[in-house]
Design a protein around this motif. Sequence first.
Motif, PDB file in Angstrom:
ATOM      1  N   SER A  25       2.229   1.715  -3.470  1.00  0.00           N
ATOM      2  CA  SER A  25       1.188   2.123  -4.425  1.00  0.00           C
ATOM      3  C   SER A  25       0.781   3.580  -4.225  1.00  0.00           C
ATOM      4  O   SER A  25       0.382   4.263  -5.176  1.00  0.00           O
ATOM      5  CB  SER A  25      -0.039   1.213  -4.301  1.00  0.00           C
ATOM      6  N   GLU A  26       0.890   4.086  -2.994  1.00  0.00           N
ATOM      7  CA  GLU A  26       0.524   5.472  -2.722  1.00  0.00           C
ATOM      8  C   GLU A  26       1.459   6.465  -3.415  1.00  0.00           C
ATOM      9  O   GLU A  26       1.106   7.630  -3.610  1.00  0.00           O
ATOM     10  CB  GLU A  26       0.507   5.737  -1.217  1.00  0.00           C
ATOM     11  N   LEU A  27       2.635   6.016  -3.804  1.00  0.00           N
ATOM     12  CA  LEU A  27       3.567   6.898  -4.503  1.00  0.00           C
ATOM     13  C   LEU A  27       3.096   7.233  -5.918  1.00  0.00           C
ATOM     14  O   LEU A  27       3.572   8.192  -6.527  1.00  0.00           O
ATOM     15  CB  LEU A  27       4.960   6.262  -4.549  1.00  0.00           C
ATOM     16  N   ASP A  28       2.131   6.448  -6.420  1.00  0.00           N
ATOM     17  CA  ASP A  28       1.601   6.716  -7.761  1.00  0.00           C
ATOM     18  C   ASP A  28       1.005   8.112  -7.867  1.00  0.00           C
ATOM     19  O   ASP A  28       0.974   8.704  -8.949  1.00  0.00           O
ATOM     20  CB  ASP A  28       0.528   5.682  -8.129  1.00  0.00           C
ATOM     21  N   GLN A  29       0.506   8.645  -6.734  1.00  0.00           N
ATOM     22  CA  GLN A  29      -0.151   9.953  -6.768  1.00  0.00           C
ATOM     23  C   GLN A  29       0.816  11.075  -7.180  1.00  0.00           C
ATOM     24  O   GLN A  29       0.384  12.138  -7.618  1.00  0.00           O
ATOM     25  CB  GLN A  29      -0.743  10.277  -5.400  1.00  0.00           C
ATOM     26  N   GLY A  71       8.638   8.925  -0.180  1.00  0.00           N
ATOM     27  CA  GLY A  71       7.448   9.776  -0.154  1.00  0.00           C
ATOM     28  C   GLY A  71       7.746  11.155   0.405  1.00  0.00           C
ATOM     29  O   GLY A  71       7.303  12.180  -0.141  1.00  0.00           O
ATOM     30  N   VAL A 106       0.843  -1.200   0.000  1.00  0.00           N
ATOM     31  CA  VAL A 106       0.000   0.000   0.000  1.00  0.00           C
ATOM     32  C   VAL A 106       0.876   1.247   0.000  1.00  0.00           C
ATOM     33  O   VAL A 106       0.617   2.211  -0.739  1.00  0.00           O
ATOM     34  CB  VAL A 106      -0.954   0.003   1.218  1.00  0.00           C
ATOM     35  N   LEU A 107       1.926   1.226   0.815  1.00  0.00           N
ATOM     36  CA  LEU A 107       2.847   2.368   0.869  1.00  0.00           C
ATOM     37  C   LEU A 107       3.447   2.667  -0.501  1.00  0.00           C
ATOM     38  O   LEU A 107       3.545   3.827  -0.917  1.00  0.00           O
ATOM     39  CB  LEU A 107       3.967   2.094   1.872  1.00  0.00           C
ATOM     40  N   ASN A 112       8.546   5.115   2.756  1.00  0.00           N
ATOM     41  CA  ASN A 112       8.206   6.320   3.526  1.00  0.00           C
ATOM     42  C   ASN A 112       9.183   7.448   3.233  1.00  0.00           C
ATOM     43  O   ASN A 112       8.786   8.605   3.041  1.00  0.00           O
ATOM     44  CB  ASN A 112       8.209   6.006   5.023  1.00  0.00           C
TER      45      ASN A 112
END
Length: 255
Positions: A8-12, A218, A5-6, A215
Amino acid sequence: MDVRVLISELDQFEGMLEECAGRVKFAALNAIDHLKKAELLMDADPQMSAFRAFCAEEEAATALVACLQRHGYPESDRINLRAHDNKCAVMPFVRAVVGWLKPRMFEHNDVFDLPRLRFTSDPGRRALELVIPLKDMGRAVHPRPPLGVVTKGESTAQEMIGEKLKAELRKFLDGEVRGMMRQVANERNKLLYASEEKMSINVGNVSSVLATKANNVGVLLIAIGLIDPWGPPTYPLSSLVSDAVREFVKVMSKR
């Protein structure tokens, strides 16, 4: 949070990064790509997975330094993009700046609530901005540029950031800033290369390694989003960022 999940959140951030230029763009996108490939390798090759995660953080650090150099921040040209110790020091450096800024601006404050980050197109391209709500007023402050903080007082921002930075850099190895940087680089190399005594080391908890690096990446991409789209000639250089860069160069050049 699950490491997948961490990552995949970088896709933003990808849309924002696509609008950056040169090494800023490609190193940042490469950082995300390294982590995605690290995720695929977690079970089949944990050592290479962890190695790619280390590379991801270094690439994100490279992108941030390239951003500072592109905008002409004073003394940023003295940061060697190819030096592992410089790249390894960028994340503690960012933590030090945040650690200095947060209690002075946002904690125990009767005027502002804690800030939020959000995407905006105000500078003419996709960027990140700080939204700082005013307590009990239903309104918010939107600094332009987001890190355009002016500091006043007996001690300069550079001096105070410097003390915080030194504390961060010494956290894992007392006394030697560059020693800690070399230790990080050595640990990365031990993942793949044999020594006189043994083969490459085994990775204990590769998921934890990837989570930490995701992290960190990000955080570095957020810093890029708060600096790169907000540069000259439309916006002035941030005095806070300028002070931080000067102190980073000062600390690293003395070790």
